[in-house]
Design an enzyme around this catalytic site. Structure first.
Site: not given
Ligand code: BGC
Length: 714
Positions: A271
């Site tokens: 993530d």
């Molecule tokens: C979130 C994810 C997301 C990613 C990209 C992160 O902060 O936890 O769910 O896919 O950002 O935007």
């Protein structure tokens, strides 16, 4: 690893790649069309230093206005990739959570439809819309089981139940990927966040999680198991630290559990910033440690922090990371690109989108997911010819009805509650007032005997990093309801909250309550159709509705207690000052008609473990009648309890459900088949097991369903 065709191409490519080019494939950067670094990023793409781009301006998304990309921009980026030495296409990803141009209800509400096929259709629609803008990879479905509605991200997932989450997972993956993510209008899905993020302590985002292996296997993993079975192409590692191990650096979770136990054969992306965060999470001393730990744990692609890009080369040179470890990750990323059809078509033709059909889908799922909680003296449906006052902060709202995580949606596309009511009931005398001081409300409310209060919360009160300590009905909104009640009005609460809220005693201020959620672009039409009876309510809660914040976490599938405090099912008091039971249980939802379980019959009341192991199933027939005067959809739910096993099993576990339309007066037969997997449970080490003894079966319309049969396992 499964080879998606043409794997010699991957091997041949790998053999020609430099170490830097390999590490480039593991590096994902974020980009926006208006970003000042666009030219610099394109140059890095040409140099083979980037394997994937994520369209996003920042780690914390806001709704609308991001203008992160469009088809031309994605084409330019792929052209840059085609100018690189090895011409390896980019994987272009985006958060397509529950909307693109068309905004469907938030996932927590979509799940409340209990309509697998419709959910699949919605995700297919999203795949086509996002695909037309050049997206080839969606960071969804989000499958975090959560038992705490204070957690802002609870709205992004299918709720508290492992079976509902599993069926949601399979529907979403099928909807996104179809037969193959390479097909027209399809894209690669990403099951996230693996694993346990939804258990964040106290509902505080990014917080510590503590999950036993037993709960992990039986509660948190099932939705991911289902996504893997449905062929999900990628998985995102979660931010959380789980019982002492940050997931991004956990070989046990990302390799032993995800790959070896669940059989996942796609690639894992971290993530946002998750690799670099291992240092702050206390398991790495520096960036190099973070990169090595994450790669060796099983992260194949590094999202946004460029930690792999900065450190892996030196780690290989120093002999701390092997070339096999690098190759394994690169191979998985290249396989995914092959599977997504990127080598054949880095840029695809657009497909025809039937926008009218997508809107119709949005209306249908919004209508199927809203939950009728209360309807005293059959106040609803309302007459289309009467006089009604509509007020409350959500009556004219557009933006928040879209829900969080809709960066590509436009609030202009949202039909408000007021517009919906005017369209559905044109002859109604409707008096509306939006945000008026409470003292002025008396005059407003005096205009009619029935008051619809469209209450709710901002979309910015939920989503990532937007948690609430207090999820009770906001004071000003409760005051509005109290005013209407004191004036002797019939009060209809239309609750447009993203998450379940704690209504407590305020429930008594309403004669009728429709829980509408953040229902997307057709929210106003769907709500109006339900309020005025064009459609019969049929949504069922995907999460328990607590009475008060102090009860949290509160969920139906709790473990039994030796002392009589199983409050969910009795009125026993766990607290001196509060009941132990929820206001409404998981699975609950009323209709304008009534349904009744008439009888149930097991084909065989006794089955042996040997028969079940050989694939035989317990077959339960349940007859349900529509005992009212209207046609309607019911969601028949089947729960089980195994009262004596070697591990204590929950008081109730949802094991099957079916949504079906029954005409007034009709009795229909439902057939549920329960095999070893449905009857059994997972031991902490991941072994599916079932022991001899009696199993109780409960059939009904929520988690409080009554016992209908007993099965003996011998
Ligand atoms: C979130 C994810 C997301 C990613 C990209 C992160 O902060 O936890 O769910 O896919 O950002 O935007």
């Amino acid at each position: 690893m499964k080879k998606w065709n043409d794997s010699p191409k991957i091997q041949e490519l790998l053999s020609r790649m430099t170490l830097q080019e390999k590490i480039g494939q593991l590096n994902q950067r974020n980009i926006c069309a208006y970003d000042e670094h666009v030219e610099e990023i394109k140059q890095e793409v040409r140099e083979g230093k980037i394997g994937s781009l994520l369209f996003s301006g920042s780690a914390i998304p806001e709704n609308g206005g991001m203008e992160a990309f469009d088809l031309d921009f994605t084409r330019e980026l792929q052209e840059a990739a085609m100018e690189s030495r090895l011409k390896i296409p980019l994987l272009l990803g985006r958060d397509v959570i529950h909307g693109f141009e068309t905004i469907f209800p938030i996932p927590l509400m979509m799940a409340a439809s209990f309509d697998d096929r419709l959910i699949e259709e919605c995700y297919s629609a999203l795949a086509a819309e996002a695909g037309n803008a050049g997206v080839r990879w969606a960071f969804a479905p989000m499958l975090d089981l959560s038992r705490d509605p204070r957690w802002g991200r609870v709205i992004e997932g299918p709720g508290e139940d492992p079976l509902l989450g599993s069926r949601y997972a399979a529907s979403a993956v099928r909807g996104f990927q179809g037969g193959s993510p390479a097909q027209e209008g399809r894209l690669l899905a990403c099951a996230k966040h693996f694993i346990g993020y939804g258990a964040s302590e106290g509902g505080r985002d990014y917080h510590h999680t503590e999950i036993s292996d037993y709960a992990l296997q039986n509660q948190y993993l099932p939705a991911f198991r289902a996504a893997v079975r449905a062929g999900v192409g990628s998985v995102m590692a979660s931010f959380n630290e789980l019982s002492g191990q940050p997931v991004t650096g956990s070989r046990r979770l990302l390799t032993e559990v995800l790959r070896e136990q669940l059989g996942f054969d796609g690639f894992v992306v971290s993530d946002w910033g998750g690799v670099e965060q291992l240092e702050a999470q206390g398991v790495a001393e520096n960036g190099a440690d973070c990169a090595r730990l994450a790669l060796q744990a099983g992260v194949d692609m590094d999202m946004a922090d460029q930690c792999f890009a900065r450190h892996l080369e030196a780690e290989v040179m120093a002999g701390r990371v092997s070339m096999e470890e690098i190759d394994r990750a690169v191979e998985r990323v290249l396989q995914a690109k092959l599977r997504a059809g990127l080598f054949r078509q880095p840029v695809r033709e657009t497909v025809n989108i039937d926008r009218v059909k997508h809107r119709a889908l949005a209306r249908r799922i919004a209508g199927e997911s809203m939950v009728l909680l209360k309807n005293d003296r059959n106040l609803l449906p309302l007459s289309k010819k009467g006089r009604v006052v509509l007020t409350g902060c959500m009556a004219q709202n557009r933006d928040s009805l879209m829900g969080a995580w809709t960066p590509d949606g436009s609030a202009d596309s949202v039909i408000t509650i007021e517009e919906g009511i005017r369209a559905v009931a044109p002859e109604l005398e409707l008096f509306t007032e939006s945000c008026t001081l409470l003292s002025d409300m008396t005059a407003v409310m005096e205009q009619a005997d029935t008051v619809i209060l469209a209450l709710g919360e901002s979309a910015r009160a939920s989503g990532e990093f937007h948690c609430l300590a207090d999820i009770s009905l906001p004071e000003d909104q409760a005051a509005l309801a109290l005013r209407a009640r004191r004036l002797g009005k019939k009060v209809v609460g239309l609750l447009c909250f993203g998450r379940p809220i704690a209504l407590g005693d305020t429930i008594s201020l309403f004669d009728a309550v429709l829980y509408a959620g953040h229902a997307g672009c057709e929210a106003g039409m769907a709500a109006a159709e339900l309020l005025f009876g064009d459609r019969n309510p049929s949504g069922h809660l995907s999460m328990t509705l607590p009475r008060s914040v102090g009860q949290l976490p509160l969920y139906y599938n709790a473990a039994p207690s030796g002392r009589p405090v199983n409050g969910y099912y009795t009125e026993c008091r766990n607290y001196i000052d509060e009941s132990g039971s929820p206001l409404y249980p998981f699975g609950y939802g009323l209709s304008y008609t009534s349904f009744q379980v008439e009888k149930a019959r097991l084909e065989k009341e006794t089955l042996s473990l040997a028969e079940l192991s050989a694939g035989e199933k317990a077959v339960l027939h349940v007859w349900v009648s529509n005992t009212g005067e209207r046609d309607g959809d019911t969601v028949l739910q089947l729960y089980l309890r195994d009262p004596a096993a070697s591990m204590a099993r929950p008081l109730r576990e949802l094991k099957a459900y079916e949504r079906r339309t029954l005409s007034a007066g009709e009795t229909a037969e439902f057939v549920f088949r329960l095999g070893l997997e449905e009857l059994g449970y997972y031991l902490p080490d991941g072994l599916l097991t079932l022991e001899k003894g009696e199993i109780q079966l409960f059939a009904g319309f929520d988690a409080w369903a009554e016992e209908c049969a007993k099965l003996r396992i011998v």
